[in-house]
Design a protein around this motif. Structure first.
Motif, short mmCIF file in Angstrom:
data_model
loop_
_atom_site.label_atom_id
_atom_site.label_comp_id
_atom_site.label_asym_id
_atom_site.label_seq_id
_atom_site.Cartn_x
_atom_site.Cartn_y
_atom_site.Cartn_z
N VAL A 10 8.15 32.74 47.61
CA VAL A 10 8.16 33.43 46.62
C VAL A 10 9.54 34.20 46.66
CG1 VAL A 10 7.01 35.58 45.54
CG2 VAL A 10 5.47 33.75 46.48
N TYR A 11 10.04 34.65 47.75
CA TYR A 11 11.30 35.30 47.95
C TYR A 11 12.20 34.51 47.12
CZ TYR A 11 15.54 37.17 50.36
OH TYR A 11 16.70 37.51 50.75
N ILE A 12 12.29 33.19 47.53
CA ILE A 12 13.51 32.31 47.03
C ILE A 12 13.34 32.20 45.59
CG2 ILE A 12 14.22 29.97 47.09
CD1 ILE A 12 12.99 29.67 49.83
N VAL A 13 12.28 31.91 45.16
CA VAL A 13 12.00 31.88 43.80
C VAL A 13 12.39 33.05 42.95
CG1 VAL A 13 10.23 31.58 41.70
CG2 VAL A 13 10.00 30.12 43.87
N LEU A 14 12.03 34.31 43.39
CA LEU A 14 12.53 35.62 42.96
C LEU A 14 14.02 35.76 42.92
CD1 LEU A 14 9.84 37.90 44.18
CD2 LEU A 14 9.94 37.36 41.76
N LEU A 15 14.75 35.25 43.80
CA LEU A 15 16.07 35.34 43.95
C LEU A 15 16.80 34.43 42.77
CD1 LEU A 15 16.90 35.89 47.82
CD2 LEU A 15 17.17 37.60 45.80
N ILE A 16 16.45 33.26 42.87
CA ILE A 16 16.78 32.36 41.78
C ILE A 16 16.76 33.04 40.55
CG2 ILE A 16 16.50 30.06 40.85
CD1 ILE A 16 15.64 29.34 43.44
N ASP A 17 15.72 33.77 40.18
CA ASP A 17 15.21 33.89 38.83
C ASP A 17 16.20 35.27 38.63
OD1 ASP A 17 13.87 34.12 36.73
OD2 ASP A 17 12.98 36.10 36.83
N LEU A 18 16.51 36.16 39.55
CA LEU A 18 16.99 37.53 39.30
C LEU A 18 18.65 37.53 39.55
CD1 LEU A 18 14.41 39.84 41.04
CD2 LEU A 18 14.81 39.37 38.47
N THR A 21 24.42 34.59 41.33
CA THR A 21 25.24 33.97 42.35
C THR A 21 24.57 33.77 43.68
OG1 THR A 21 26.27 36.00 43.22
CG2 THR A 21 27.29 35.08 41.30
N VAL A 22 24.73 33.17 44.63
CA VAL A 22 24.09 32.92 45.92
C VAL A 22 24.60 33.89 47.06
CG1 VAL A 22 26.18 31.38 47.09
CG2 VAL A 22 23.44 31.05 47.43
N ASP A 23 25.55 34.63 46.40
CA ASP A 23 26.08 35.97 47.28
C ASP A 23 25.12 36.76 47.34
OD1 ASP A 23 28.43 34.67 47.39
OD2 ASP A 23 29.38 35.99 46.04
N PRO A 228 32.19 22.64 48.22
CA PRO A 228 32.16 22.07 49.52
C PRO A 228 31.59 22.71 50.53
CG PRO A 228 34.14 23.08 48.66
CD PRO A 228 33.26 23.33 47.69
N HIS A 229 31.62 23.95 50.81
CA HIS A 229 30.84 24.71 51.85
C HIS A 229 29.67 24.69 51.87
CE1 HIS A 229 34.65 27.05 51.04
NE2 HIS A 229 34.56 26.97 52.18
N GLU A 230 28.83 24.59 50.51
CA GLU A 230 27.41 24.54 50.39
C GLU A 230 27.11 23.01 50.58
OE1 GLU A 230 29.17 26.61 48.89
OE2 GLU A 230 28.04 28.40 49.31
N THR A 268 25.60 29.12 40.15
CA THR A 268 26.86 30.22 40.64
C THR A 268 27.85 29.97 39.56
OG1 THR A 268 26.32 29.89 42.99
CG2 THR A 268 28.27 30.74 42.37
N SER A 269 28.58 31.17 39.27
CA SER A 269 29.49 31.09 38.27
C SER A 269 30.80 30.55 38.66
CB SER A 269 29.67 32.55 37.73
OG SER A 269 30.17 33.46 38.69
N ALA A 270 31.46 29.97 37.68
CA ALA A 270 32.65 29.27 38.07
C ALA A 270 33.65 30.18 38.71
CB ALA A 270 33.43 28.65 36.66
N ASN A 271 33.85 31.38 38.66
CA ASN A 271 34.70 32.22 39.40
C ASN A 271 34.36 32.32 40.78
OD1 ASN A 271 32.59 33.88 38.71
ND2 ASN A 271 33.99 35.57 38.49
N LYS A 272 33.23 31.92 41.03
CA LYS A 272 32.50 32.13 42.37
C LYS A 272 32.77 30.99 43.25
CE LYS A 272 30.89 36.56 42.48
NZ LYS A 272 31.49 37.37 43.59
#
Length: 284
Positions: A10-18, A21-23, A228-230, A268-272
């Protein structure tokens, strides 16, 4: 799946929605792990938890530091080190992560997280240069080939006693599981035997069936992540999954991050996105 795993999903899904960026995921989970580890170590120091020490069958002296098993401690330290580097992506975070991993290995002697982190470092170099998309495809297909080889070794484990010993008897346990599941369970999952299988892919089959595993592999082949890192982390986790059930334990931070990246794609946005990786000097 237990309650903690469900809450983690549930935590993962909420973070994806809100989050865009992965930061946000890195930062929030990193601080959570830091506070949890410090709390446990403090409780051990104050005497509320016991630092059990034992010598295993391989002669390794292993420290628990308040955890139920040294492998749990090592896995959470591995998670913390991965999150720290992926969040900062600089030389200092890399150095701190390496030092933490080596210290943890010295006290716990947990091999899989230790070697997985070393493999992660090699993959950072591998994905450093161009042709990242091609390297991603090659890596994922090699994982699938390795899965087939691993399954063959498990079915014929009697012929490979040295490999089974090195893998702490995992091949023998996997073979036992294969002998106890029915064809229906093999196809659709639902096996309720109490055999503990330290292999994420076999747990996919045990609980969800081979068709789910096939869908998972198809999703991997088509994963959109190209940073690459991910990517280095994703491939590391796929290798890790051969020796531990980390891919089916969302409550474990690195497992949550793995599914977060798989589900999120390239949100994640291109500038990230840092493709050049010039901030890390691998020559030193």
């Amino acid at each position: 799946m237990n309650t903690l795993d469900l809450l983690a999903l549930v935590y993962i899904v909420l973070l994806i929605d809100l989050s865009d960026t992965v930061d946000v995921f890195y930062r929030s989970t990193l601080w959570g792990m830091f506070l949890a580890l410090i709390t446990v170590f403090l409780l051990v120091y104050l005497g509320f938890f016991e630092n059990e020490i034992y010598i295993d069958q391989m002669g390794r002296i292993r420290n628990f530091f308040g955890f139920a098993n040294p492998n749990y401690l090592s896995l959470y330290i591995f998670s913390f080190s991965i999150f720290l580097y992926l969040h900062k992506k600089n030389n200092l975070s890399l150095l701190i992560s390496i030092v933490i991993i080596f210290i943890t290995f010295y006290f716990t002697r947990s091999r899989t997280p230790f070697f997985s982190f070393l493999f992660f470092l090699l993959l950072l170099v591998f994905f450093k240069k161009r042709n990242i998309f091609l390297k991603k495809k090659i890596s994922i297909y090699l994982i699938i080939i390795l899965l087939l080889v691993f399954t063959y070794l498990a079915i014929n484990y009697q012929n490979y006693p040295d490999i089974d010993y090195f893998l702490s008897g995992r091949l023998r346990l996997i073979n036992k599981m294969f002998n106890e599941v029915s064809l229906g369970e093999l196809a659709f999952g639902g096996n309720l035997t109490k055999i503990t299988i330290d292999n994420s892919y076999l747990r996919f089959i045990k609980y969800y069936g081979i068709f789910f595993l096939i869908l998972f592999l198809v999703a991997l082949v088509n994963v959109e992540e190209n940073r690459p890192h991910e990517l280095a982390f994703i491939i590391t986790m796929l290798i890790f999954g051969f020796f531990e059930s980390v891919l089916v334990s969302p409550a474990v931070p690195v497992s949550s991050l793995f599914w977060y990246l798989i589900l999120q794609g390239n949100k994640t946005s291109a500038n990230k996105i840092d493709i050049s990786m010039t901030d890390v000097d691998y020559k030193n």
